[in-house]
Design an enzyme around this catalytic site. Structure first.
Site, mmCIF file in Angstrom:
data_model
loop_
_atom_site.group_PDB
_atom_site.id
_atom_site.type_symbol
_atom_site.label_atom_id
_atom_site.label_comp_id
_atom_site.label_asym_id
_atom_site.label_seq_id
_atom_site.Cartn_x
_atom_site.Cartn_y
_atom_site.Cartn_z
ATOM 1 N N GLN A 1 -5.006 -1.497 9.451
ATOM 2 C CA GLN A 1 -4.771 -2.867 9.007
ATOM 3 C C GLN A 1 -5.437 -3.931 9.733
ATOM 4 O OE1 GLN A 1 -3.453 -3.468 5.767
ATOM 5 N NE2 GLN A 1 -4.348 -5.423 5.692
ATOM 6 N N ASP B 1 -11.585 2.617 3.888
ATOM 7 C CA ASP B 1 -11.886 1.403 3.989
ATOM 8 C C ASP B 1 -13.484 1.146 3.484
ATOM 9 O OD1 ASP B 1 -10.340 -0.736 3.703
ATOM 10 O OD2 ASP B 1 -10.114 -0.944 6.007
ATOM 11 N N LYS C 1 0.949 -1.174 -0.176
ATOM 12 C CA LYS C 1 -0.133 -0.070 0.091
ATOM 13 C C LYS C 1 0.888 1.170 -0.132
ATOM 14 C CE LYS C 1 -3.940 -2.386 1.965
ATOM 15 N NZ LYS C 1 -4.654 -2.873 3.158
#
Ligand code: NAP
Length: 296
Positions: free
Chosen positions: A101, A124, A57
């Protein structure tokens, strides 16, 4: 007669194309505003797979010209300390997107984190406000893997209007949001789960079949309508003596590729799209926070 082999859906190439477009938009925005879209990623602990994802990422965020901020915390960090960090990032005007995460260690509530992240920075797409907006068909930050699945499906099939779409899996992360997105694309949507009956029969009616289960090679050739587009979201790690784990999807690719029209591979299908969509969401969040129209 040569045997039929499904077209391999090249998620890496499609994701690269999306990232190229994002890089152009980011360059324009930087020139026009003097600001750089910024993604903050929080990693708690040292799960090897999570470390790889976070590294990828960061690399891809920087490659398209955005700023990547990383907060790596030890596995024994208290829940309160993680929540305090999220609050600080929520209040930081230089941060446009926040991603924690998952999975986080067991003593930390994933749901508390999801609900604390500011919906405007929720790249997200898991905050209840964004999930609710998606369900209501209103503009929202949409969870990345579902968005990636739909982009792959559209790349293969074009207009999805009226197609029979079957999703296996009903998680908040994949199954439910992918269903909402496909409804928005005017597909006729069926969701199967662990209590569904006759799954093979339901799937065999699908023009578009999306498997998001977490069971290696579950979808067999006789579950698939000839010519259907099959998107394999599953990531299953198979241990191999003395070697690195092998990754396989939820679809038995060897069998299904003899029936399907197109099939996304694991790895190299949905995975690369997930990260590209995260970057897309970061740009979308930046634009919304700065009253700019997002042009892609
Ligand atoms: P999850 O939360 O565990 O959900 C799995 C779903 O599959 C549940 O809805 C479950 O039904 C259903 N299911 C389980 N066994 C079944 C069976 N025998 N028949 C039919 N349905 C069954 O998993 P998830 O987070 O959605 O992830 C699914 C897979 O996608 C995993 O392999 C994950 O690693 C992968 N994934 C990949 C990406 C990517 O970027 N490529 C991103 C996210 C996830 P119930 O609801 O009835 O329990």
């Amino acid at each position: 007669m040569t045997p039929h082999i499904a077209k391999k859906i090249d998620g890496r190439a499609i994701a690269q194309k999306l990232r190229n477009n994002l890089a152009q938009s980011v360059a324009k925005i930087k020139a026009e505003t003097g600001k750089t879209p910024t993604l903050a990623v929080v990693l708690v602990g040292q799960d090897p797979a999570s470390e790889v994802y976070v590294r990828m990422k960061r690399k891809q965020t920087q490659e398209i010209g955005m700023t990547s901020i990383e907060h790596k915390l030890p596995a024994d960090t208290s829940q309160q300390a993680v929540l305090d960090l999220v609050k600080t990032l929520n209040d930081d005007d230089d941060v446009n997107g926040i991603l924690v995460q998952f999975p986080v260690p067991d003593h930390i509530s994933q749901q508390k984190i999801i609900e604390l992240i500011s919906p405007e920075k929720d790249v997200d797409g898991l905050h209840p406000l964004n999930a609710g907006k998606l369900a209501a068909g209103v503009e929202a930050l949409v969870s990345c893997t579902p968005m990636g699945c739909v982009l792959l499906a559209k790349d293969q099939l074009g207009d999805l209007t009226g197609l029979n779409a079957v999703i296996i899996g009903r998680s908040n992360l994949v199954g439910k949001p992918v269903a909402q997105l496909l409804l928005k694309q005017n597909a006729t949507v069926t969701i199967c789960h662990s209590r569904s009956k006759d799954i093979a029969k339901i799937c065999a009616n699908a023009d578009l079949l999306i498997a998001a289960v977490g069971r290696p090679n579950m979808v067999k050739a006789d579950w698939v309508k000839p010519g259907a587009c099959v998107i394999d979201v599953g990531i299953n790690r198979i241990a191999q003596a003395g070697k690195k784990d092998r990754l396989v999807g939820d679809v038995d690719a060897a069998e299904v590729s003899q029936v399907a029209g197109s099939l996304s591979p694991v790895p190299g299908g949905v995975g690369p799209m997930t990260i590209a969509c995260l970057l897309r969401n970061t740009l979308q969040a930046f634009c919304a926070q700065n009253n700019l129209e997002m042009k892609l």
